[in-house]
Scaffold this motif. Structure first.
Motif, PDB file in Angstrom:
ATOM      1  N   GLY A 103       0.923  -1.305   0.098  1.00  0.00           N
ATOM      2  CA  GLY A 103       0.077  -0.169   0.126  1.00  0.00           C
ATOM      3  C   GLY A 103       0.704   1.199  -0.004  1.00  0.00           C
ATOM      4  N   TYR A 104       2.177   1.253   0.371  1.00  0.00           N
ATOM      5  CA  TYR A 104       2.893   2.405   0.305  1.00  0.00           C
ATOM      6  C   TYR A 104       2.959   3.060  -1.060  1.00  0.00           C
ATOM      7  N   SER A 105       2.981   2.239  -2.271  1.00  0.00           N
ATOM      8  CA  SER A 105       3.397   2.925  -3.394  1.00  0.00           C
ATOM      9  C   SER A 105       2.490   2.386  -4.717  1.00  0.00           C
ATOM     10  N   PHE A 106       2.419   0.930  -4.816  1.00  0.00           N
ATOM     11  CA  PHE A 106       1.742   0.396  -5.556  1.00  0.00           C
ATOM     12  C   PHE A 106       0.274   0.477  -5.534  1.00  0.00           C
ATOM     13  N   LEU A 107      -0.297   0.464  -4.465  1.00  0.00           N
ATOM     14  CA  LEU A 107      -1.806   0.564  -4.442  1.00  0.00           C
ATOM     15  C   LEU A 107      -2.287   1.810  -4.674  1.00  0.00           C
ATOM     16  N   PRO A 108      -1.755   3.073  -4.344  1.00  0.00           N
ATOM     17  CA  PRO A 108      -2.415   4.115  -4.906  1.00  0.00           C
ATOM     18  C   PRO A 108      -2.101   4.267  -6.418  1.00  0.00           C
ATOM     19  N   SER A 109      -1.094   3.822  -7.212  1.00  0.00           N
ATOM     20  CA  SER A 109      -1.444   4.156  -8.549  1.00  0.00           C
ATOM     21  C   SER A 109      -2.284   2.896  -9.190  1.00  0.00           C
ATOM     22  N   PHE A 110      -2.116   1.661  -8.734  1.00  0.00           N
ATOM     23  CA  PHE A 110      -3.413   0.879  -9.046  1.00  0.00           C
ATOM     24  C   PHE A 110      -4.791   1.327  -8.959  1.00  0.00           C
TER      25      PHE A 110
END
Length: 304
Positions: A103-110
């Motif tokens: 959730g630190y970087s991948f989820l926001p862009s996802f």
């Protein structure tokens, strides 16, 4: 009871006020159109259209009936469109498992890509460690998981969606010139280590890196979650190696620095059951392959 085709014919004539134009609009000839209107009026028991040789107009009953007929036709069209969208995966729900670190970087862009490419698909989010996700995928409680390799389990497939480097984190009181820059520099230094039971992937990865570098840090704590590691670093308990996505967090008294000569070896995978027939999942996987290719993180699907 009247049929949908009869309502469609009535709505077309009522809006065009001309049988010829209504027939052309419905891509049919005028005689069957007229028969549908006659049958509808017979079923309703009321005259809905007043006809003359020169004009067509709605009766008082026809004006009221038109509003309801439009509503029924629109509901029918909406039901068909919704069913088709669901069958194509454009509507529906996907149960998504994820690790906290993803959730630190991948989820926001996802999430951003989901809003653009799949706005009518809802995500049911479940934060779980990798082991819990694998179990939930097997039992069908999850459609897809974002987890750490290896992906073990019958009927599971996976693909890599992200690769990142480790970075060094230290207490802010430690000056730049005194910090460890390479893995060998950690020899004898206090370090917060990943727990071997609940963070097996990170534990084995970091332990292997130190072994290859012939470094023996002083292990002061074993914890499972990265945010706990950062809290302990901020409290002055030692150093840590964390995925570079952790730099999106801003814990008190913690400074992140590059680990020299490090390669991107920290992987995040998406995993799912091959026999999952959820149309929304199938479309999500198609989009996910494209999204991760654009980000340079994807590889071919792998059968576990």
């Amino acid at each position: 009871m009247f049929e949908l085709i009869q309502l469609r014919c009535f709505v077309a004539v009522a809006e065009e006020l001309h049988f010829g134009r209504a027939a052309a609009r419905l891509n049919m000839t005028q005689p069957p159109l007229s028969r549908h209107i006659q049958v509808l009026e017979r079923i309703v028991g009321l005259e809905l259209l007043a006809r003359s040789s020169r004009s067509v107009r709605l009766t008082a009953a026809g004006v009221v009936f038109l509003a309801e007929a439009r509503r029924i036709v629109e509901l029918s069209d909406s039901a068909v469109a919704t069913a088709r969208a669901a069958a194509e995966g454009q509507r529906g729900m996907v149960a998504l498992g994820f690790t906290a670190a993803s959730g630190y970087s991948f989820l926001p862009s996802f999430f951003g890509r989901m809003r653009i490419d799949m706005p009518d698909v809802k995500l049911l989010l479940k934060e779980m460690v990798t082991g819990e996700q694998l179990e939930s995928l097997q039992t069908g409680r999850l459609d897809i998981g974002l987890l750490r390799p290896p992906v073990r389990g019958t009927e599971l497939a996976s693909m890599r969606v992200l690769t990142e480097r480790f970075v060094v984190c230290r207490h802010s009181s430690i000056p730049e010139h005194a910090r460890p820059r390479t893995l060998a520099d950690f020899d004898g230094l206090p370090i917060i280590m990943y727990a071997p039971d609940k963070a097996r992937y990170f534990h084995d990865l970091v332990t292997g890196l130190f072994a290859n570098a012939h470094a023996s840090p002083q292990l002061v704590q074993h914890v499972a979650q990265i945010h706990t590691i950062l809290t302990l670093v901020g409290a002055g308990h030692g150093y840590a190696l964390v995925p570079e996505a952790s730099t999106h967090l801003h814990p008190d008294n913690v400074v992140f620095s590059e680990l020299e000569n490090s390669d991107p070896i920290v992987e995040l995978h998406a995993a799912w059951r091959e026999d999952n027939v959820n149309p929304a999942l199938r479309l999500l996987l198609t989009n996910l392959r494209r999204w991760t290719r654009e980000l340079g993180g994807a590889e071919d699907d792998q059968q576990a």
